[in-house]
Design an enzyme around this catalytic site. Structure first.
Site, short mmCIF file in Angstrom:
data_model
loop_
_atom_site.label_atom_id
_atom_site.label_comp_id
_atom_site.label_asym_id
_atom_site.label_seq_id
_atom_site.Cartn_x
_atom_site.Cartn_y
_atom_site.Cartn_z
N LYS A 1 1.06 0.70 13.16
CA LYS A 1 -0.12 -0.52 13.95
C LYS A 1 -0.27 -2.12 14.19
CE LYS A 1 -5.47 -1.96 15.24
NZ LYS A 1 -5.93 -1.68 14.37
N HIS B 1 1.40 -5.90 4.73
CA HIS B 1 1.14 -6.51 5.92
C HIS B 1 1.63 -7.94 6.61
CE1 HIS B 1 -2.47 -3.86 4.80
NE2 HIS B 1 -2.58 -3.56 6.55
N CYS C 1 -6.18 -8.82 0.08
CA CYS C 1 -5.75 -8.13 1.77
C CYS C 1 -6.94 -7.37 2.11
CB CYS C 1 -4.50 -7.79 1.28
SG CYS C 1 -3.63 -6.97 3.09
N HIS D 1 -0.65 7.90 14.59
CA HIS D 1 0.68 7.81 14.53
C HIS D 1 2.03 8.62 14.09
CE1 HIS D 1 2.09 5.42 11.79
NE2 HIS D 1 0.50 4.41 11.68
N CYS E 1 -5.36 -3.57 3.24
CA CYS E 1 -5.24 -2.93 2.28
C CYS E 1 -6.72 -2.53 1.60
CB CYS E 1 -4.33 -3.27 1.36
SG CYS E 1 -2.36 -4.14 1.83
N LYS F 1 8.67 -1.09 9.32
CA LYS F 1 7.64 0.01 9.30
C LYS F 1 6.95 0.49 10.67
CE LYS F 1 3.68 1.49 7.31
NZ LYS F 1 3.09 1.12 5.79
N CYS G 1 0.90 -10.61 2.37
CA CYS G 1 1.20 -8.92 1.58
C CYS G 1 1.99 -8.88 1.99
CB CYS G 1 -0.34 -8.33 2.68
SG CYS G 1 -0.21 -6.73 2.35
N HIS H 1 1.51 9.60 10.81
CA HIS H 1 0.40 10.05 9.67
C HIS H 1 0.82 11.75 10.29
CE1 HIS H 1 -2.03 6.40 11.07
NE2 HIS H 1 -2.41 6.92 10.32
#
Length: 632
Positions: free
Chosen positions: A299, A147, A127, A19, A130, A296, A144, A22
């Site tokens: 996904k 997340h 988590c 995405h 992570c 942010k 977390c 990246h």
């Protein structure tokens, strides 16, 4: 003699497609290595994929695949994305490769033999997203921090790396090397982490819980923990200590990463390198987050921006320019398609594209398509020193900015020069000079200066806008690979052929610039009339069978009963439901959709589902209605 330069991206986790986050990291690295190649350095750029760990094993099981098959599929998707974005890497590492496993196990054995690793028990908040334990101080409202999901308490025996013993050394090193971690805000953040006692690092997972990983060389009942596996890719890709490539490039290594993995790169990694007797990297270059609707882009929070869709819509160079110019490296930036189109129209179409078009057109129309020799008369040359100085200033500021990974400042400096050239055209008015009796001599000087300006822009813009820069160079008769050493005023040869370059960056109608790739969180849907809703036939359907669609990680082929008939539906829910969990459920479907083929399977309807914060749920009924019942 060229200077070696080694730059790495993080290796990307293969649990989903690439995405914007990246893409940005990889474009940043690609731009820097292009710039260093342009400057004559001996460059090596590394990217790749991180393929072990619990997330991969879990995602593969949910999709009905082996972990290796999922890793192969998604690693190929990253590689294809970088090809489509024109990324020029030298090596692509996968942590499932034997060359990587060999180096990881060699380093682990060395640390075990040196007494740097021990077996111990540990309990903590974990988590799975992570793949790490969190301390009480790091936990936010029981969740977390990345997340935003509840953590799980896990107790087990594992092997630990004696990281705590390196805390005093690391503090001293970071404090005495101000540019080790940059920008400075992240150096200060790391020093803040180090104010609290550093815990030893769990480096393994028992095979009873996880088999998908690199086996510890000294205990075959355990596999290596993701960070002790993943971080060593930067070393294994060069063959490890003693390999000629490692000895050449490792002393010049720099890493690029996003701020969410600063701690592993700035704390775990230096301690690992110190313990293994491997010299530390030169710089850790940290960038911020891309945000959409204040969140942010990732996904896990469900507001994905598909990089390739934007690239296909607006072009590779426009996409590169926007992300490099819009984000101040190190800070967060807001993404919107409107902002991208605004940059494209103002900076690329108006400033650069218009300059290139009118300059080449003037040379073709007024000088027969060849660069004229400048007149040596002082009056004709009077405007040139300021233009030459403007370029030298821009080139110097660009070099300083790129030394600090400040891409936005580098581009701002180059656009100052573009502005100076545009003002030069407006001031000298070559079209008017051509009509004046005394004008031709000065006209030749002006046109020569315009050709020289374009030649220089074709060189210095190459790392940022590779396709456009190549077209500019070709337009003023420059062929072969550009070199920064040639970016000196006065080197264009009179008589060089010039061709018109138009449409470098066509303007975009901002009213039509609304991409399905950009889905802001909470975006309101348009209102419809009740008669429009009445056209939709919703029915209760019982799921009879479910199976993965070949070559797709998101689609399931469903057979549903509507009471009087059975149908085949295709639903994009494979990442959220195992096929066996769906059989027997009664769900709500749209029964009167026109058939559509998805991955070669004809779908006759649509399963309704809702999603929030990365979680998807199919719509079911809370009472036992028969299959085929209408939903009103």
């Amino acid at each position: 003699m060229s200077t070696p330069f080694y730059l790495t991206t993080p290796i990307y986790y293969v649990n989903d497609r690439p995405h914007l986050g990246h893409a940005y990291t990889t474009i940043v690295a690609d731009t820097m290595t292009r710039y260093r190649r342009l400057a004559g350095d001996d460059v090596w750029m590394l990217t790749g994929t991180d393929e072990h760990g619990e997330k991969i094993a879990q995602a593969a099981a949910k999709a009905g695949m082996t972990p290796q098959a999922m890793a192969d599929q998604n690693s190929a998707a990253f590689r294809e994305t970088w090809r489509a974005l024109g990324i020029e890497y030298n090596d692509y590492i996968r942590t499932t490769e034997d060359r990587h496993k060999k180096v990881v196990q060699a380093v682990l054995q060395k640390l075990w033999d040196a007494g740097e690793i021990y077996l111990g028990a540990y309990g903590g908040h974990y988590c799975f997203g992570c793949e790490r334990f969190y301390t009480e101080k790091e936990i936010v409202d029981g969740n977390c921090p990345d997340h935003q999901r509840p953590l799980e308490w896990i107790e087990e025996q594992n092997y630990f790396f004696k990281m705590s013993k390196y805390q005093p050394w690391l503090i001293e090193y970071v404090e005495s090397h101000p540019d080790f971690i940059r920008p400075e805000r992240y150096r200060n953040e790391v020093l803040g982490f180090l104010r609290d006692p550093l815990q030893d690092l769990s480096i393994s997972r028992p095979k009873t819980r996880l088999e998908w990983g690199i086996e510890l060389p000294f205990d075959d009942k355990y596999v290596t923990y993701v960070w002790f596996d993943a971080l060593l890719n930067y070393v294994s890709a060069l063959g490890g200590p003693g390999d000629s490539r490692f000895e050449k490039f490792w002393p010049h290594v720099q890493h690029v990463t996003a701020k969410d993995i600063v701690k592993p790169h700035a704390i775990y990694w230096p301690c690992m390198l110190k313990a293994a007797g491997i010299p530390l990297y030169q710089h850790l270059n940290v960038h911020g987050y891309w945000k959409l609707g204040g969140h942010k882009i990732s996904k896990s929070v469900g507001n994905l921006v598909e990089a390739l869709e934007l690239k296909e819509k607006y072009g590779n160079d426009a996409f590169r320019y926007f992300v490099l110019r819009e984000m101040a490296f190190g800070l967060d930036a807001d993404f919107s398609e409107e902002a991208l189109v605004g940059r494209l129209n103002a900076d690329l179409a108006n400033d650069l594209g218009n300059l290139v078009s009118r300059a080449t057109t003037l040379i073709v129309n007024l000088a027969g398509g060849k660069v004229p020799a400048p007149d040596q008369d002082a009056a004709a040359l009077e405007a040139l020193p300021s233009l030459k100085q403007a370029f030298e200033k821009a080139a110097g500021e660009t070099e300083r900015a790129m030394d600090g990974f400040a891409y936005h400042r580098a581009l701002a400096a180059l656009w100052e020069f573009i502005g100076a050239v545009n003002r030069y055209v407006d001031t000298t008015q070559p079209w008017a000079l051509a009509k004046q009796p005394e004008g031709p001599a000065r006209l030749d000087t002006v046109l020569n200066a315009l050709a020289e300006s374009l030649r220089l822009l074709g060189i210095v813009l190459a790392p940022f806008l590779p396709d456009a820069a190549a077209r500019i160079r070709a337009g003023v008769g420059q062929h072969g690979d550009p070199r920064l050493a040639e970016a000196r005023w006065g080197r264009i040869a009179p008589g060089t052929p010039v061709t018109k370059v138009s449409g470098l960056f066509p303007r975009i109608d901002e009213k039509k610039a609304q991409s399905p790739a950009v889905k802001p969180v909470g975006e309101d849907a348009p209102r419809i009339k009740v008669e429009d809703f009445g056209k939709v036939e919703l029915r209760v359907a019982e799921l009879v069978s479910a199976e993965p669609v070949p070559k797709s990680k998101k689609l399931l082929k469903l057979t549903v009963s509507l009471g009087s008939e059975q149908r085949t539906l295709v639903a994009g829910i494979a990442e959220h439901y195992a096929p066996a969990d769906l059989v027997g459920k009664k769900v709500v479907v749209v029964a009167n959709l026109e058939p559509a083929k998805l991955m070669g399977v004809e779908s006759n309807g649509m399963v309704l589902a809702g999603s929030a914060d990365g979680t998807l749920a199919v719509l079911t009924v809370d009472r036992d209605l028969p299959a085929g019942a209408k939903v009103r």
